[in-house]
Design a protein around this motif. Structure first.
Motif, short mmCIF file in Angstrom:
data_model
loop_
_atom_site.label_atom_id
_atom_site.label_comp_id
_atom_site.label_asym_id
_atom_site.label_seq_id
_atom_site.Cartn_x
_atom_site.Cartn_y
_atom_site.Cartn_z
N CYS A 84 0.81 -1.23 0.00
CA CYS A 84 0.00 0.00 0.00
C CYS A 84 0.83 1.28 0.00
CB CYS A 84 -0.95 0.01 1.19
SG CYS A 84 -0.12 0.27 2.78
N TRP A 85 2.14 1.15 0.05
CA TRP A 85 3.09 2.27 0.01
C TRP A 85 3.11 3.09 1.28
CZ3 TRP A 85 1.46 4.22 -5.49
CH2 TRP A 85 1.77 3.25 -6.41
N HIS A 86 2.57 2.57 2.36
CA HIS A 86 2.68 3.27 3.66
C HIS A 86 4.15 3.34 4.03
CE1 HIS A 86 1.91 4.43 7.80
NE2 HIS A 86 2.78 3.50 8.14
N VAL A 87 4.59 4.49 4.51
CA VAL A 87 5.99 4.67 4.90
C VAL A 87 6.09 4.63 6.43
CG1 VAL A 87 7.96 6.25 4.92
CG2 VAL A 87 6.57 5.99 2.85
N TYR A 88 6.96 3.74 6.93
CA TYR A 88 7.29 3.77 8.36
C TYR A 88 8.51 4.66 8.50
CZ TYR A 88 8.61 2.96 13.06
OH TYR A 88 8.92 3.18 14.39
N ASP A 89 8.32 5.76 9.21
CA ASP A 89 9.40 6.71 9.47
C ASP A 89 9.71 6.67 10.95
OD1 ASP A 89 11.11 8.85 9.82
OD2 ASP A 89 9.85 10.28 8.75
N PRO A 90 10.89 6.19 11.35
CA PRO A 90 11.22 6.10 12.77
C PRO A 90 11.05 7.44 13.50
CG PRO A 90 12.87 4.97 11.50
CD PRO A 90 11.98 5.68 10.52
N ALA A 91 11.30 8.54 12.84
CA ALA A 91 11.16 9.85 13.48
C ALA A 91 9.72 10.14 13.87
CB ALA A 91 11.67 10.95 12.55
N GLN A 92 8.78 9.51 13.18
CA GLN A 92 7.36 9.72 13.46
C GLN A 92 6.76 8.62 14.34
OE1 GLN A 92 5.84 12.55 12.52
NE2 GLN A 92 7.88 13.10 11.77
N GLY A 93 7.34 7.44 14.35
CA GLY A 93 6.76 6.32 15.09
C GLY A 93 5.50 5.84 14.38
N ASP A 94 4.58 5.27 15.13
CA ASP A 94 3.33 4.75 14.57
C ASP A 94 2.21 4.95 15.58
OD1 ASP A 94 1.21 3.26 13.59
OD2 ASP A 94 2.39 1.47 13.19
N GLU A 95 1.35 5.91 15.33
CA GLU A 95 0.25 6.20 16.26
C GLU A 95 -0.73 5.04 16.38
OE1 GLU A 95 -1.75 9.90 15.59
OE2 GLU A 95 0.13 11.02 15.49
N VAL A 96 -0.99 4.34 15.28
CA VAL A 96 -1.95 3.23 15.29
C VAL A 96 -1.51 2.14 16.27
CG1 VAL A 96 -3.02 1.41 13.91
CG2 VAL A 96 -2.73 3.70 12.94
N TRP A 97 -0.24 1.80 16.22
CA TRP A 97 0.31 0.76 17.09
C TRP A 97 0.89 1.34 18.39
CZ3 TRP A 97 0.59 -4.55 16.80
CH2 TRP A 97 0.09 -5.14 15.63
N GLN A 98 0.77 2.61 18.58
CA GLN A 98 1.30 3.30 19.76
C GLN A 98 2.81 3.07 19.90
OE1 GLN A 98 -1.24 1.99 22.97
NE2 GLN A 98 -2.86 3.39 22.34
N ILE A 99 3.51 3.22 18.77
CA ILE A 99 4.96 3.10 18.75
C ILE A 99 5.52 4.51 18.89
CG2 ILE A 99 6.97 2.41 17.38
CD1 ILE A 99 5.22 0.02 18.21
N ALA A 100 6.38 4.71 19.86
CA ALA A 100 6.94 6.04 20.15
C ALA A 100 7.80 6.56 19.01
CB ALA A 100 7.79 5.97 21.43
N LYS A 101 7.86 7.87 18.90
CA LYS A 101 8.75 8.51 17.93
C LYS A 101 10.18 8.06 18.19
CE LYS A 101 5.95 12.61 17.26
NZ LYS A 101 5.86 14.07 17.35
N ASN A 102 10.99 8.05 17.14
CA ASN A 102 12.41 7.65 17.20
C ASN A 102 12.61 6.16 17.50
OD1 ASN A 102 13.37 10.28 16.58
ND2 ASN A 102 12.83 10.87 18.66
#
Length: 73
Positions: free
Chosen positions: A28-46
């Protein structure tokens, strides 16, 4: 089914994956950017991609971690 990897795929090997590496879902071309984390999975920034839990999947389409490709920015 073959476990072949697309060009640019890291293949599940985190050994040479720098912490700031951005990866893109090949479905689906979703980009995982470590600087942003992942709000859906509650993954912290960085949080580097290599530190995501094994059960983590794409928040857009549910693809597995090994279905992500390294972005060459």
């Amino acid at each position: 089914m073959s476990e072949a990897f697309f060009a640019g795929a890291y293949g599940g090997n985190f050994a040479n994956l720098p912490p700031a590496t951005r990866l893109e879902c090949k479905i689906c071309w979703h980009v995982y950017d470590p600087a942003q984390g992942d709000e859906v999975w509650q993954i912290a920034k960085n949080t580097p991609f290599s530190a995501l839990p094994d059960h983590w999947t794409c928040p857009e389409c549910g693809s597995k971690k090994q279905d992500f490709l390294i972005l060459d920015d």
